[in-house]
Design a protein around this motif. Structure first.
Motif, PDB file in Angstrom:
ATOM      1  N   ARG A 718      14.390  22.221  21.593  1.00 33.56           N
ATOM      2  CA  ARG A 718      12.992  21.835  21.335  1.00 33.56           C
ATOM      3  C   ARG A 718      12.892  20.361  20.980  1.00 33.56           C
ATOM      4  O   ARG A 718      12.047  19.628  21.485  1.00 33.56           O
ATOM      5  CB  ARG A 718      12.430  22.673  20.180  1.00 33.56           C
ATOM      6  N   LEU A 719      13.789  19.938  20.095  1.00 31.75           N
ATOM      7  CA  LEU A 719      13.794  18.541  19.681  1.00 31.75           C
ATOM      8  C   LEU A 719      14.068  17.625  20.867  1.00 31.75           C
ATOM      9  O   LEU A 719      13.403  16.599  21.061  1.00 31.75           O
ATOM     10  CB  LEU A 719      14.871  18.324  18.623  1.00 31.75           C
ATOM     11  N   SER A 720      15.035  18.042  21.647  1.00 32.38           N
ATOM     12  CA  SER A 720      15.423  17.243  22.797  1.00 32.38           C
ATOM     13  C   SER A 720      14.247  17.106  23.772  1.00 32.38           C
ATOM     14  O   SER A 720      13.948  16.005  24.259  1.00 32.38           O
ATOM     15  CB  SER A 720      16.615  17.930  23.459  1.00 32.38           C
ATOM     16  N   ASN A 721      13.562  18.230  24.023  1.00 36.50           N
ATOM     17  CA  ASN A 721      12.389  18.203  24.907  1.00 36.50           C
ATOM     18  C   ASN A 721      11.275  17.333  24.337  1.00 36.50           C
ATOM     19  O   ASN A 721      10.630  16.575  25.061  1.00 36.50           O
ATOM     20  CB  ASN A 721      11.834  19.618  25.110  1.00 36.50           C
ATOM     21  N   HIS A 722      11.076  17.495  23.035  1.00 35.71           N
ATOM     22  CA  HIS A 722      10.046  16.720  22.349  1.00 35.71           C
ATOM     23  C   HIS A 722      10.273  15.223  22.575  1.00 35.71           C
ATOM     24  O   HIS A 722       9.365  14.489  22.966  1.00 35.71           O
ATOM     25  CB  HIS A 722      10.087  17.054  20.856  1.00 35.71           C
ATOM     26  N   VAL A 723      11.520  14.817  22.354  1.00 33.74           N
ATOM     27  CA  VAL A 723      11.844  13.399  22.503  1.00 33.74           C
ATOM     28  C   VAL A 723      11.647  12.967  23.951  1.00 33.74           C
ATOM     29  O   VAL A 723      11.035  11.936  24.241  1.00 33.74           O
ATOM     30  CB  VAL A 723      13.288  13.125  22.041  1.00 33.74           C
ATOM     31  N   LYS A 724      12.115  13.813  24.872  1.00 35.52           N
ATOM     32  CA  LYS A 724      12.003  13.465  26.300  1.00 35.52           C
ATOM     33  C   LYS A 724      10.542  13.331  26.713  1.00 35.52           C
ATOM     34  O   LYS A 724      10.161  12.354  27.350  1.00 35.52           O
ATOM     35  CB  LYS A 724      12.676  14.553  27.147  1.00 35.52           C
ATOM     36  N   THR A 725       9.738  14.324  26.353  1.00 37.15           N
ATOM     37  CA  THR A 725       8.323  14.314  26.744  1.00 37.15           C
ATOM     38  C   THR A 725       7.622  13.075  26.215  1.00 37.15           C
ATOM     39  O   THR A 725       6.955  12.347  26.948  1.00 37.15           O
ATOM     40  CB  THR A 725       7.616  15.564  26.181  1.00 37.15           C
ATOM     41  N   LYS A 726       7.814  12.812  24.936  1.00 36.33           N
ATOM     42  CA  LYS A 726       7.144  11.659  24.309  1.00 36.33           C
ATOM     43  C   LYS A 726       7.608  10.352  24.938  1.00 36.33           C
ATOM     44  O   LYS A 726       6.818   9.441  25.136  1.00 36.33           O
ATOM     45  CB  LYS A 726       7.421  11.650  22.809  1.00 36.33           C
ATOM     46  N   THR A 727       8.916  10.272  25.248  1.00 35.89           N
ATOM     47  CA  THR A 727       9.445   9.054  25.839  1.00 35.89           C
ATOM     48  C   THR A 727       8.808   8.835  27.208  1.00 35.89           C
ATOM     49  O   THR A 727       8.379   7.732  27.547  1.00 35.89           O
ATOM     50  CB  THR A 727      10.986   9.142  25.980  1.00 35.89           C
ATOM     51  N   ASN A 728       8.725   9.910  28.000  1.00 39.71           N
ATOM     52  CA  ASN A 728       8.136   9.801  29.338  1.00 39.71           C
ATOM     53  C   ASN A 728       6.670   9.390  29.264  1.00 39.71           C
ATOM     54  O   ASN A 728       6.197   8.584  30.053  1.00 39.71           O
ATOM     55  CB  ASN A 728       8.247  11.136  30.079  1.00 39.71           C
ATOM     56  N   LEU A 729       5.959   9.935  28.296  1.00 37.72           N
ATOM     57  CA  LEU A 729       4.541   9.627  28.141  1.00 37.72           C
ATOM     58  C   LEU A 729       4.330   8.145  27.859  1.00 37.72           C
ATOM     59  O   LEU A 729       3.427   7.518  28.394  1.00 37.72           O
ATOM     60  CB  LEU A 729       3.940  10.444  26.995  1.00 37.72           C
ATOM     61  N   SER A 730       5.217   7.622  27.022  1.00 35.19           N
ATOM     62  CA  SER A 730       5.005   6.237  26.611  1.00 35.19           C
ATOM     63  C   SER A 730       5.442   5.245  27.683  1.00 35.19           C
ATOM     64  O   SER A 730       5.130   4.078  27.603  1.00 35.19           O
ATOM     65  CB  SER A 730       5.743   5.965  25.301  1.00 35.19           C
ATOM     66  N   GLU A 731       6.189   5.726  28.685  1.00 35.01           N
ATOM     67  CA  GLU A 731       6.668   4.779  29.704  1.00 35.01           C
ATOM     68  C   GLU A 731       5.606   4.405  30.712  1.00 35.01           C
ATOM     69  O   GLU A 731       4.697   5.159  30.963  1.00 35.01           O
ATOM     70  CB  GLU A 731       7.865   5.392  30.427  1.00 35.01           C
TER      71      GLU A 731
END
Ligand SMILES: [Zn+2]
Length: 731
Positions: A718-731
């Motif tokens: 969950r944490l890993s997905n959370h980080v990935k999703t947020k990172t992608n959004l901000s790019e």
């Protein structure tokens, strides 16, 4: 019969002044409610020698006596005298010569019996007196266990003989037949005899033309010595046991498991019965568990004094995990019970989760695992924590879930005992890591791995010195660093009645104790390989299994063969192994994990915070935490118990960077809740360890780096997905 003998013997002993009337009365009283005969009681308790009893009888009756255990019995005489005759009159045939039948009995024969022998058998009896227990033992030994009963059942219903194979049509009769008093008696006799011989299991195996009954004693199977005629009513016997164990007697095509409780005079036995279908009929194994409260002691396990001391130090630790390792049947549970007994006191609450509960313990809450209703080791362990225990015993760690909860329990201030299936102590570490337990969890929570094996103890009655091959002597000398191998003495049992001619009586354990220290802890983090860790432990003074075994050989406790059977040679010579092939066996997975680990362990490696295995994200999330245990100096500003709130500066699936007004000591373990969503339920909860503490640039706050300890794989994802999703959004 027995009581008459006791009365006669009492008189004889008082008259011969071997014992006083008061003493006799006392002993007779203590066997009143048992079926043990007086002679057996006196000899077993060491109150009198058998010879003293025989002399007293000789004086009293004016007849010659004989020690049946020491004389030769003529098999031809046994074959001549029908079993029911010998059993009925309770005499043991010794010899037939010139129409004279020499027999041994525990009392003089009355005229009627003498006539019966003369008329029915055609011999003139020549009587010797013998101890009652010896007469009964000889009858069992030469005619087979319960031979009289088998004979009775056969003669009573000769037309209903059942064979192993063609008896399916008897099914409807079985229940009735197996409730037959004589079958029930026979079954009881078989179980009682097994228990008396110290058997742990009874094996009943039907074959084409016979049935085999065997007892497992001291880990080895021996023939139960039942008359061959018993094959004719194997079906009622099996049915009788199945009824006792609440199994279906009609169902014979599928394996069944059940349990039964039987009472003997000495104690109640818990039987675990299991059946498997074979083309020749059902095969059955009965496990015998004594239900009386067991009081195992550390000093009685076979630990040498040095190891007893190590053990005592270990089990008074306030928290941590102690693993006992070894294959099935290596006595791990007994060792754990002894440990629990040692720490059992009014101030401590002890809970065990077992499969099965083998022995009942006083003042210990014991839970039986029951996967059918979802009560697994892991589930049990979780609920146990709510019962506020100090010490927990988990029967076995078989999976990641159980391992993680056990470790978490230890990290939160409990002492946990458990077992693992591995060959040696050091492999316990690799076994846990193979289960996917994070190495830093292993290194931070476990106090010791104890490997053990059972070896049979030489029978003290028939023990003798024997010659020993030079090669073995050399090996012993080398392993124990003895300079003069010629002087090594080796013993063996010749075989006698007491030990069923095996030369062994009872078993003892040999041990290998791997204590955690800083060097081993870092090895677990850097290179978790069993051989490397074992080498460090040996350098540190660990005695390997085989060395402990050799010590017991030198003490005359066991034989070299026993030690060689249960330990491997490599155990004692590890020097060159670390250079060998298994260096390259390291899996892709463990290589990756090592990278992640080194990267995460900021304390050790001082790696850049960003060089981590998991992607990270600068995000401010609410985090609640409280201190569990502080490894270094106690810091008064952080009170354990009370929850604190703060924010993260940066998060990832492996750990987080927090901001705090107060420093937390490096190495502390905190319990934390990281708010990943709106609700409390979506928070990530786990333990974490503080790996770095720094003042921030302004000098007003502390930056605290933590890594997650027992995070579940779901939360990690969950944490890993959370980080990935947020990172992608901000790019
Ligand atoms: Zn013996």
């Amino acid at each position: 019969m027995i009581k008459i003998f006791d009365k006669n013997l009492s008189k004889a002993l008082v008259e011969s002044k071997a014992l006083s009337q008061i003493e006799i009365d006392k002993h007779v009283k203590s066997i009143e409610s048992t079926d043990e005969s007086l002679d057996s009681y006196l000899v077993r308790r060491g109150i009198l020698e058998k010879q003293q009893i025989l002399s007293a009888m000789e004086m009293k009756f004016g007849l010659k006596t004989v020690d049946l255990q020491r004389i030769k019995i003529d098999q031809a005489a046994v074959n001549q005298i029908p079993v029911k005759f010998a059993w009925y009159y309770k005499f043991m045939p010794i010899q037939i010569k010139d129409k004279i039948l020499t027999i041994a009995a525990s009392a003089p024969l009355d005229i009627k019996t003498q006539d019966e022998i003369r008329v029915n058998l055609g011999y003139k009896p020549n009587l010797y007196l013998a101890c009652e227990m010896d007469v009964l033992d000889s009858l069992k030994k030469y005619y087979g266990l319960a031979a009289d009963m088998v004979d009775q059942i056969l003669t009573k219903q000769p037309s209903k003989k059942l064979s192993v194979r063609d008896a399916d049509r008897w099914v409807e009769d079985l229940e009735e037949k197996s409730s037959d008093a004589s079958i029930a008696k026979l079954v009881n006799q078989i179980i009682l005899e097994a228990y008396r011989k110290r058997a742990t299991d009874i094996h009943i195996e039907p074959y084409r033309n016979k049935v085999r009954f065997r007892y497992r004693i001291d880990g080895e199977l021996i023939d139960a010595n039942l008359p061959t005629d018993v094959k004719h009513f194997i079906l009622p016997i099996l049915s009788r046991i199945k009824i006792m164990a609440n199994l279906s007697i009609v169902e014979k095509r599928i394996p069944q498991d059940g349990s039964a409780v039987v009472k003997t005079q000495e104690q109640t036995l818990d039987l675990r019965v299991s059946t498997i279908p074979t083309p020749q009929g059902e095969s059955m194994v009965i496990r015998i568990l004594p239900t009386k409260v067991m009081n195992f002691r550390l000093g009685e396990l076979g630990l040498d004094p040095k190891n007893v001391k190590i053990f005592r130090n270990l089990i008074v630790q306030p928290h941590g995990v102690i693993f006992v390792t070894g294959p099935t049947g290596s006595g791990k549970t007994t060792t754990l019970y002894a440990c629990l007994n040692e720490v059992n006191s009014i101030q401590r609450k002890i809970i065990t989760i077992e499969d099965p509960v083998e022995y009942e313990m006083e003042n210990v809450t014991q839970i039986q695992v029951n996967p059918k209703v979802g009560l697994t080791f892991a589930a049990g362990l979780r609920s146990v924590l709510r019962h506020d225990p100090d010490i927990i015993m988990v029967g076995e760690v078989r999976d990641l879930e159980t391992a993680e909860i056990a470790i978490r329990t230890a990290l939160t201030g409990h002492l946990v005992f458990s077992t693992l299936h591995t060959n040696d102590a050091a492999s316990g570490i690799t076994r846990l890591i193979e289960m996917n337990v994070e190495p830093y969890l292993v290194s931070s929570s476990i106090e010791a791995f104890v490997a053990q094996r059972l070896v049979r103890v030489i029978c003290s009655k028939c023990k003798a010195e024997v010659s020993c091959p030079e090669k073995v002597k050399k090996e012993i000398a080398q392993d124990l660093q003895i300079s003069n191998p010629e002087e090594i003495k080796v013993f063996q049992g010749r075989g006698c009645d007491r030990c069923n001619n095996t030369g062994f009586y009872g078993r003892t354990a040999i041990y290998e104790i791997l204590l955690m220290n800083d060097k081993i802890r870092s090895a677990i983090l850097e290179e978790p390989r069993a051989d490397v860790i074992k080498k460090i432990a040996i350098e540190n003074g660990m005695q390997v299994l085989r060395q402990d075994g050799w010590q017991k050989v030198l003490q005359g406790v066991t034989t070299p063969a026993e030690v060689m059977n249960v330990t491997s040679r490599e155990d004692s010579k590890l020097d060159d192994r670390s250079k060998e092939a298994n260096v390259s066996v390291e899996s892709e997975k463990s290589r990756n994990r090592k990278y992640e680990l080194i990267a995460e362990d900021a304390v050790k490696e001082k790696k850049d915070f960003n060089a981590r295995a998991y992607p990270r994200l600068d995000e401010e999330l609410r985090i609640d935490y409280r201190l569990f245990q502080s490894e270094s100096r106690v810091l008064s500003s952080v009170k354990s118990e009370s929850w604190q709130s703060t924010q993260t500066k940066n998060i990832g699936a492996g750990g987080a960077l927090l901001e705090s007004d107060v420093p937390i000591p490096i190495g502390s373990v905190i319990e934390m809740k990281l708010a990943l969503g709106e609700t409390d339920a979506s928070a990530v909860e786990c333990l974490a360890r503080v790996s770095r503490v720094e003042k921030d640039a302004k000098g007003t706050h502390y930056n605290i780096v933590i890594y997650f300890l027992d995070i579940s794989s779901a939360d990690r994802a969950r944490l890993s997905n959370h980080v990935k999703t947020k990172t992608n959004l901000s790019e």
